[in-house]
Design an enzyme around this catalytic site. Structure first.
Site, PDB file in Angstrom:
ATOM      1  N   TYR A 142       0.862  -1.185   0.000  1.00  0.00           N
ATOM      2  CA  TYR A 142       0.000   0.000   0.000  1.00  0.00           C
ATOM      3  C   TYR A 142       0.896   1.232   0.000  1.00  0.00           C
ATOM      4  O   TYR A 142       1.521   1.554   1.009  1.00  0.00           O
ATOM      5  CB  TYR A 142      -0.889  -0.044   1.243  1.00  0.00           C
ATOM      6  CG  TYR A 142      -1.992   0.979   1.333  1.00  0.00           C
ATOM      7  CD1 TYR A 142      -2.273   1.886   0.315  1.00  0.00           C
ATOM      8  CD2 TYR A 142      -2.787   1.025   2.479  1.00  0.00           C
ATOM      9  CE1 TYR A 142      -3.289   2.806   0.420  1.00  0.00           C
ATOM     10  CE2 TYR A 142      -3.816   1.947   2.593  1.00  0.00           C
ATOM     11  CZ  TYR A 142      -4.068   2.827   1.574  1.00  0.00           C
ATOM     12  OH  TYR A 142      -5.081   3.743   1.690  1.00  0.00           O
ATOM     13  N   LYS A 170      -1.496  -1.465  -3.999  1.00  0.00           N
ATOM     14  CA  LYS A 170      -2.562  -0.459  -3.980  1.00  0.00           C
ATOM     15  C   LYS A 170      -1.862   0.884  -4.127  1.00  0.00           C
ATOM     16  O   LYS A 170      -1.107   1.316  -3.246  1.00  0.00           O
ATOM     17  CB  LYS A 170      -3.378  -0.507  -2.694  1.00  0.00           C
ATOM     18  CG  LYS A 170      -4.484   0.549  -2.682  1.00  0.00           C
ATOM     19  CD  LYS A 170      -5.291   0.548  -1.388  1.00  0.00           C
ATOM     20  CE  LYS A 170      -6.327   1.669  -1.401  1.00  0.00           C
ATOM     21  NZ  LYS A 170      -7.074   1.773  -0.127  1.00  0.00           N
TER      22      LYS A 170
END
Length: 302
Positions: A142, A170
């Site tokens: 992330y 992400k």
């Protein structure tokens, strides 16, 4: 010369960054989480990201995180991928949460860059490698430097791609050039975490999106991806642009997406509840404005 077809995205195309429903008193609402999860999957979500930013991970306990994964898994079965947010500022704690998520039934873990301490890139890389080594689940990295204070630099990402359990990203870095660089040199599956970038990244080879807006409009996001996959690129662009007003209202209006998503879900009679402090519920004027924007989107779809 023949080429192999691209590998299927590891977690599908459309993942919802699901809110964590609470009761009015602030307790974890597992029944509400199950009902919301079932609806999201029925409306087109291939996966659910639990206990991420939108899921208020900083204010839920380790036990609540595990209970949420278990409850949602029981509700959706194998009809959707479950990616559990386990990222913390502490490598040891992150490893513990990853193990808990695996036991609770998650398919993968979402691991954010350690925040506040702002480690250099060699330490960032070591952090992710240790979590990947100690976890039995695939990792989605992330990258959200606006919140963590530290970027996963493209060269670091490229090195991390050699780990067999680091499979996805992400991407909330707002660096299209850097993203294309990693896409061109690795097999990492990229998922945009910024709703306004969904089509832009998808057209550049991303696997899909992890969407906050999908909490309220999963079908609308599906239509964007479906149109692009069918080669109707002009239609995909038009559909993405049609979402712009709601994306702006939810994600760029001065309040976190958690707050705006919960406000809208409440007006729709869906499980949400209030956010936990320090976040506060949206006021009536903001909520009415969000609902009016949502209604305009629905009306243009009919």
């Amino acid at each position: 010369m023949t080429t192999s077809p691209p590998a299927a995205p590891p977690f599908g195309r459309l993942l919802c960054a699901m809110i964590t429903p609470f009761t009015e008193s602030g307790a974890l609402d597992l029944d509400g989480a199950q009902r919301l999860a079932v609806r999201l999957v029925a409306e087109g979500c291939d996966g659910l990201v639990l206990s991420g930013t939108t899921g208020e991970s900083p204010t839920t306990t380790d036990a609540e995180k595990a209970a949420l994964v278990g409850a949602v898994r029981a509700a959706v079965g194998d009809r959707a991928h479950i990616v559990a947010g386990v990222g913390t500022a502490d490598t040891r704690h992150t490893v513990e949460l990853a193990r808990d998520a695996e036991k609770a039934g998650a398919d993968a873990v979402l691991v954010v860059t350690p925040y506040y301490s702002r480690p250099p890139q060699d330490a960032v890389e070591a952090h992710f490698r240790e979590v990947a080594d100690e976890s039995g689940l695939p990792l989605m990295l992330y990258d959200i430097p606006g919140r963590t204070g530290t970027r996963i630099e493209p060269e670091t990402m490229i090195r991390l791609a050699d780990h067999p359990r680091i499979v996805a990203v992400k991407d909330c870095a707002y660096d299209l050039l850097g993203t294309q660089k990693v896409l061109s040199r690795t097999e990492l599956a990229y998922y945009t975490g910024c709703d306004e970038y969904t089509l832009a990244l998808y057209a550049n080879g991303a696997a899909g999106c992890v969407s906050t807006v999908a909490n309220v409009t999963p079908r609308h996001l599906c239509t964007v991806l479906d149109a692009f996959d069918a080669g109707r690129t002009a239609e995909a662009a038009r559909l993405q642009q049609r979402l712009c007003e709601l994306v702006e209202a939810m994600m760029a209006g001065g309040l976190p997406g958690t707050v705006t998503a919960k406000a809208l879900l409440t007006t729709l009679g869906l499980p949400a509840g209030p956010p936990r402090p320090p976040l506060r519920p949206a006021d009536r004027e903001t909520t009415d404005g969000l609902r009016a924007t949502y209604e305009r989107l629905v009306e243009t779809t009919v």
